[in-house]
Design an enzyme around this catalytic site. Structure first.
Site, PDB file in Angstrom:
ATOM      1  N   THR A  16     -39.540 -27.592   4.829  1.00  0.00           N
ATOM      2  CA  THR A  16     -38.613 -28.495   5.512  1.00  0.00           C
ATOM      3  C   THR A  16     -37.534 -27.717   6.284  1.00  0.00           C
ATOM      4  O   THR A  16     -37.323 -27.947   7.476  1.00  0.00           O
ATOM      5  CB  THR A  16     -37.928 -29.386   4.448  1.00  0.00           C
ATOM      6  OG1 THR A  16     -38.960 -30.002   3.690  1.00  0.00           O
ATOM      7  CG2 THR A  16     -37.077 -30.450   5.069  1.00  0.00           C
ATOM      8  N   VAL A  17     -36.867 -26.796   5.591  1.00  0.00           N
ATOM      9  CA  VAL A  17     -35.731 -26.113   6.229  1.00  0.00           C
ATOM     10  C   VAL A  17     -36.219 -25.066   7.240  1.00  0.00           C
ATOM     11  O   VAL A  17     -35.642 -24.913   8.324  1.00  0.00           O
ATOM     12  CB  VAL A  17     -34.814 -25.482   5.162  1.00  0.00           C
ATOM     13  CG1 VAL A  17     -33.611 -24.825   5.813  1.00  0.00           C
ATOM     14  CG2 VAL A  17     -34.348 -26.548   4.171  1.00  0.00           C
ATOM     15  N   LYS A 108     -30.246 -21.101  -3.587  1.00  0.00           N
ATOM     16  CA  LYS A 108     -29.125 -21.145  -4.553  1.00  0.00           C
ATOM     17  C   LYS A 108     -29.506 -20.540  -5.902  1.00  0.00           C
ATOM     18  O   LYS A 108     -28.679 -19.888  -6.551  1.00  0.00           O
ATOM     19  CB  LYS A 108     -28.647 -22.592  -4.749  1.00  0.00           C
ATOM     20  CG  LYS A 108     -29.728 -23.583  -5.168  1.00  0.00           C
ATOM     21  CD  LYS A 108     -30.027 -24.587  -4.103  1.00  0.00           C
ATOM     22  CE  LYS A 108     -31.299 -25.357  -4.399  1.00  0.00           C
ATOM     23  NZ  LYS A 108     -31.649 -26.349  -3.418  1.00  0.00           N
ATOM     24  N   GLU A 132     -24.759 -20.029   3.622  1.00  0.00           N
ATOM     25  CA  GLU A 132     -24.090 -21.328   3.799  1.00  0.00           C
ATOM     26  C   GLU A 132     -24.981 -22.493   3.366  1.00  0.00           C
ATOM     27  O   GLU A 132     -24.518 -23.482   2.784  1.00  0.00           O
ATOM     28  CB  GLU A 132     -23.700 -21.508   5.276  1.00  0.00           C
ATOM     29  CG  GLU A 132     -22.916 -22.764   5.591  1.00  0.00           C
ATOM     30  CD  GLU A 132     -21.572 -22.814   4.867  1.00  0.00           C
ATOM     31  OE1 GLU A 132     -20.680 -22.061   5.228  1.00  0.00           O
ATOM     32  OE2 GLU A 132     -21.436 -23.626   3.926  1.00  0.00           O
ATOM     33  N   VAL A 135     -25.471 -24.149  -0.690  1.00  0.00           N
ATOM     34  CA  VAL A 135     -24.662 -25.149  -1.422  1.00  0.00           C
ATOM     35  C   VAL A 135     -24.358 -26.322  -0.505  1.00  0.00           C
ATOM     36  O   VAL A 135     -23.774 -26.156   0.566  1.00  0.00           O
ATOM     37  CB  VAL A 135     -23.332 -24.536  -1.926  1.00  0.00           C
ATOM     38  CG1 VAL A 135     -22.519 -25.570  -2.691  1.00  0.00           C
ATOM     39  CG2 VAL A 135     -23.591 -23.319  -2.801  1.00  0.00           C
ATOM     40  N   ILE A 139     -22.968 -29.403   4.537  1.00  0.00           N
ATOM     41  CA  ILE A 139     -21.506 -29.317   4.391  1.00  0.00           C
ATOM     42  C   ILE A 139     -21.100 -27.836   4.434  1.00  0.00           C
ATOM     43  O   ILE A 139     -21.614 -27.037   3.652  1.00  0.00           O
ATOM     44  CB  ILE A 139     -21.035 -29.928   3.047  1.00  0.00           C
ATOM     45  CG1 ILE A 139     -21.463 -31.400   2.954  1.00  0.00           C
ATOM     46  CG2 ILE A 139     -19.528 -29.806   2.904  1.00  0.00           C
ATOM     47  CD1 ILE A 139     -21.093 -32.057   1.623  1.00  0.00           C
ATOM     48  N   ASP A 204     -29.974 -27.634 -10.586  1.00  0.00           N
ATOM     49  CA  ASP A 204     -29.716 -27.375  -9.164  1.00  0.00           C
ATOM     50  C   ASP A 204     -28.205 -27.406  -8.898  1.00  0.00           C
ATOM     51  O   ASP A 204     -27.647 -26.519  -8.243  1.00  0.00           O
ATOM     52  CB  ASP A 204     -30.452 -28.435  -8.321  1.00  0.00           C
ATOM     53  CG  ASP A 204     -30.098 -28.360  -6.856  1.00  0.00           C
ATOM     54  OD1 ASP A 204     -30.606 -27.459  -6.176  1.00  0.00           O
ATOM     55  OD2 ASP A 204     -29.288 -29.196  -6.393  1.00  0.00           O
ATOM     56  N   LYS A 208     -25.367 -24.269  -7.844  1.00  0.00           N
ATOM     57  CA  LYS A 208     -24.370 -24.363  -6.766  1.00  0.00           C
ATOM     58  C   LYS A 208     -22.954 -24.195  -7.329  1.00  0.00           C
ATOM     59  O   LYS A 208     -22.101 -23.551  -6.710  1.00  0.00           O
ATOM     60  CB  LYS A 208     -24.531 -25.717  -6.055  1.00  0.00           C
ATOM     61  CG  LYS A 208     -25.893 -25.832  -5.343  1.00  0.00           C
ATOM     62  CD  LYS A 208     -26.189 -27.261  -4.942  1.00  0.00           C
ATOM     63  CE  LYS A 208     -27.547 -27.388  -4.276  1.00  0.00           C
ATOM     64  NZ  LYS A 208     -27.984 -28.778  -4.110  1.00  0.00           N
ATOM     65  N   GLY A 307     -31.914 -31.957   3.235  1.00  0.00           N
ATOM     66  CA  GLY A 307     -32.650 -32.495   4.376  1.00  0.00           C
ATOM     67  C   GLY A 307     -32.761 -31.481   5.488  1.00  0.00           C
ATOM     68  O   GLY A 307     -32.010 -30.513   5.561  1.00  0.00           O
TER      69      GLY A 307
HETATM   70  N1  HSE Z   1     -32.633 -30.938  -4.568  1.00  0.00           N
HETATM   71  C1  HSE Z   1     -31.425 -30.674  -3.882  1.00  0.00           C
HETATM   72  C2  HSE Z   1     -30.589 -31.938  -3.854  1.00  0.00           C
HETATM   73  C3  HSE Z   1     -31.735 -30.193  -2.467  1.00  0.00           C
HETATM   74  O1  HSE Z   1     -31.099 -33.010  -4.177  1.00  0.00           O
HETATM   75  O2  HSE Z   1     -29.406 -31.893  -3.554  1.00  0.00           O
HETATM   76  C4  HSE Z   1     -30.609 -29.475  -1.808  1.00  0.00           C
HETATM   77  O3  HSE Z   1     -30.211 -28.347  -2.495  1.00  0.00           O
END
Ligand code: HSE
Length: 440
Positions: A16-17, A108, A132, A135, A139, A204, A208, A307
């Protein structure tokens, strides 16, 4: 501009990214030339499966299953590590450093686990390691902590660091749907990480939080020594009961520092957050981070925490910084998005919106009709009307709202209303602000 240099970007991981980064680098190619005076070009990407269908189409010869080949490619200047996971990503990152290449990452877990070693290795190699996107997706929290709020010490940083769990809680709360059912939807929408415990059990968010704690306080916190709880025990009944008490239950990461004894606590857990807090009202897949600084007071950032577009925007922001470093540019140079000849100030007639008007008028038959007619002459259409008498003074306040019109028409209408018989005081006008779809 033909002899400008080219900086070639290799992308490890074309999910995706990775795809978003490629897409936006290509779509805005002339923009990079303008602000950086270089061509910033994605040239190769590594994948696990060459034949998988992908939304962002790139030449087949740009794809490889061999990430090392990209890292070792002498024609590639900068690496984006977007494969996730720890061991392979770490090896590739160190290998890129050893070739003198800067690395931009969204990883992360890797930073949480090996940040100290990787930052030291980058420094030793004289390259950048930028993160960047690791996290809170789109943002810009890393830059804000490291640069914008550098004058502060932080007694408290807390917030929503995981969009998936926030989406689940928000739907449970707003629609009364059970955890399992919303989880199914979250899976279907592709929100949930392959290792679901990362999202659902708080890990997750904990990765962060560890990174934020390091940036704010310079301390690497061991994940195993902090409280990490997830959302799986939260019931619809808990959400309702909390709300009745004036709270929303949110999965939050909390980083506190007691400056009296210099103790720092870091944790991720579901907590009842007072509804007045912006974080309590940060819903859906959004993330939100509240930073209380010793100088600035409290700053809250909210936005998309995951996203393709938001996260790749953060990757590109890091790439731009890396390129500026390579080019010896200072961070404020040439931040011009559009050349002056490409944009101009909008005319009054182009600025559209709805308006609120308060008129003090004589309270007699036909007065409202006169007002409506005056507005109609300027093609201003009424949406709502209400009138209240002003005591014994034989005058009344009329409150009007309009349908969409424009600044020119409403200004003309205001001039006419001021002259209109029976209008006792200059009318008061406020614009009805419409944030539009762009803000959602
Ligand atoms: N799985 C993470 C979330 C994706 O839902 O925030 C972004 O780090």
């Amino acid at each position: 501009m033909n002899d400008i240099p080219t900086i070639r970007v290799g992308i490890l991981g074309f999910g995706t990214v990775g795809q978003g980064t490629w897409k936006h680098l290509q779509e805005n190619s002339s923009f990079w030339e303008k602000i950086l005076a270089v061509r910033l070009v994605p040239v190769r990407a590594s994948v696990r499966n060459l034949n998988k269908e992908r939304k962002v189409l790139i030449p087949m010869e740009s794809l490889t299953t061999d990430s090392n080949a990209i890292v070792d490619d002498p024609d590639i200047d900068v690496i984006c590590e977007l494969i996730g996971g720890i061991e392979e990503a770490k090896k590739l990152t160190l290998r890129a450093f050893s070739h003198g290449k800067s690395v931009v990452t969204a990883n992360k877990a890797l930073i949480c686990e090996h940040g100290e070693e990787l930052f030291n290795a980058a420094e030793k190699a004289g390259v950048h390691y930028a993160f960047e996107a690791s996290v809170a997706g789109g943002i810009p929290i890393i830059k804000v902590l490291r640069e914008s709020l550098v004058a502060n010490e932080f007694p408290l940083i807390y917030g929503i660091l995981n969009g998936t769990s926030n989406y689940i809680l928000t739907r449970m709360e707003n629609q009364g749907v059970g955890f399992e059912e919303v989880l199914k939807d979250a899976r279907r929408l592709g929100y949930v990480e392959a290792d679901e415990a990362l999202d659902l059990e708080g890990f997750d968010a904990a990765h962060k939080a560890v990174i934020l704690a390091y940036l704010a306080h310079g301390l690497w916190v061991d994940l195993k020594s902090i409280t990490v709880e997830g959302i799986s025990k939260i019931s619809n009944e808990d959400l309702e009961a909390a709300f009745a008490l004036g709270y929303k239950i949110k999965l939050i990461g909390v980083i506190r520092r007691n400056f009296a004894n210099n103790h720092i606590s870091v944790g991720v857990y579901p907590a009842l957050v007072p509804v007045a807090e912006i974080i309590a009202r940060t819903d859906g897949v959004y993330n939100g981070i509240s930073l209380t600084g010793s100088v600035v007071g409290t700053v809250v950032l909210t936005g998309r925490g995951a996203g393709q577009d938001p996260t790749s925007g953060s990757v590109i922001s890091d790439l731009v910084d890396v390129v500026k470093g390579i080019r010896g540019m200072n961070s404020y140079s040439k931040l011009i998005h559009v050349a002056p000849e490409e944009c101009k100030l909008a005319q009054a007639i182009e600025i559209c919106g709805c308006y609120y008007l308060r008129l003090s008028v004589v309270d007699k038959p036909g007065q409202l009709a006169k007002v409506a007619e005056c507005l109609a002459e300027h093609e201003v259409s009424l949406a709502t009307v209400s009138q209240s008498p002003k005591g014994a003074s034989a005058s009344a306040n009329i409150i009007l709202t309009t349908h969409e019109t424009n600044e020119h028409s409403i200004a003309q209408a205001m001039k006419s209303l001021e002259q209109l018989g029976g209008v006792k005081e200059p009318p008061v006008l406020f614009r009805i602000f419409d944030p539009g779809p762009a803000s959602r």
